[in-house]
Design an enzyme around this catalytic site. Structure first.
Site, PDB file in Angstrom:
ATOM      1  CG  ASP A  31      -0.758 -36.322   8.827  1.00 42.97           C
ATOM      2  OD1 ASP A  31      -1.845 -35.849   8.440  1.00 42.97           O
ATOM      3  OD2 ASP A  31       0.224 -36.460   8.075  1.00 42.97           O
TER       4      ASP A  31
ATOM      5  CG  ASP B  24       5.359 -48.268  13.583  1.00 46.12           C
ATOM      6  OD1 ASP B  24       4.549 -47.668  14.305  1.00 46.12           O
ATOM      7  OD2 ASP B  24       5.020 -48.969  12.613  1.00 46.12           O
TER       8      ASP B  24
END
Length: 300
Positions: A206, A183
């Protein structure tokens, strides 16, 4: 002495009662057996579910390749929150597996949130640019080969892409790439020293097009709050997207942030810099008639 006949009246009266008693006993026993069987079946189903959950948990925690990227590097010691990415497992080719097994110990690292990285040591003193989300790594490998004087810390969670980038860098003879697994928010928040980065690249993240998913988009004010302290003054955050509504949001959020200034003279989008190659996602967007926007903002 003659035998006394049996009393037919008495026998006839007791037979139905006896039959009823036997039948009731049999029915009760069957019901008890059925209840016990149902309980046993429910217990077995619960045990199977628990075993399946445990197997899934172990798979999430175990690396797919010994000595390679961890399945969940930060583990459960980090808080649950909305994330901008969806970890997924895809088929890893033989070449990608070979690259992971050979090169991960040398060029890979897990984002575990347990240490602060020494980028000078990691990149032999090169200036370092962080790239978040590199897909299959073709563009990253090309940028590394074109600019060997800049280190690229490339972050992603897609195992095939990690292996592909390592293989491409190795094939090109590039030693200025490090692949980070996990992450990026944890990396920015806990593993990078203040003013340690010379730039940030976020290419084709995204777009999360549905309105209810906009909160998952990476470029948000809170994200920029994490980015600003780890960038050196003058370092540039470079974003690119082919999703028009997301480009508009990026421009709005970056323009509003007090620690970033637009490098475009007109305060809008920038031309694509020569150092950014066309990515696979960009080509797909152009084929669909999408317009690609680049945004370059300097850290104040």
């Amino acid at each position: 002495m003659s035998e006394q006949p049996l009393n037919p009246t008495t026998d006839a009266a007791t037979e139905p009662e006896a039959a009823t008693t036997v039948t009731g006993s049999a029915t009760g026993s069957a019901a008890a057996d059925a209840t016990a069987a149902a309980g046993s079946t429910a217990d077995e189903a619960a045990a199977l579910r628990a075993a399946s959950f445990e197997r899934a948990r172990r798979l999430r925690q175990e690396p797919r390749f010994p000595g390679g990227p961890a399945a969940d590097p930060a583990g459960s010691h980090h808080e649950r929150r909305i994330r901008s990415f969806q970890p997924r497992r895809s088929r890893v080719t033989t070449g990608q597996q070979d690259a992971l097994e050979r090169l991960w110990p040398k060029w890979g690292l897990d984002i575990d949130g347990k240490r602060v990285l020494d980028l000078a040591e990691l990149f032999d003193g090169l200036p370092v640019v962080l790239e978040i989300g590199f897909g299959m790594g073709e563009a990253t490998a090309q940028m590394a080969a074109d600019d060997p004087g800049t280190g690229i810390l490339a972050v992603d969670v897609h195992t095939p892409g990690q292996g592909n980038l390592l293989g491409l860098a190795d094939k090109a003879g590039s030693t200025n790439v490090r692949v980070a697994n996990g992450d990026a928010v944890i990396l920015l928040r806990e593993m990078l020293a203040p003013e340690s980065l010379d730039g940030l690249r976020v290419y084709f993240p995204d777009p999360w097009p549905k309105a209810r998913h906009h909160k998952r988009r990476l470029i948000q004010p809170e994200f920029l709050d994490l980015v600003a302290p780890v960038l050196k003054p003058g370092a540039v955050i470079h974003c690119a997207t082919d999703w028009e509504p997301y480009a508009e949001q990026m421009l709005e959020v970056l323009t509003a942030h007090p620690r970033f200034a637009n490098t475009a003279a007109d305060g809008g989008y920038a031309p694509r810099p020569a150092f950014r190659p066309l990515t696979r996602f960009e080509g797909q967007g152009l084929d669909k008639g999408h317009v690609v926007h680049d945004l370059l903002f300097a850290r104040i």
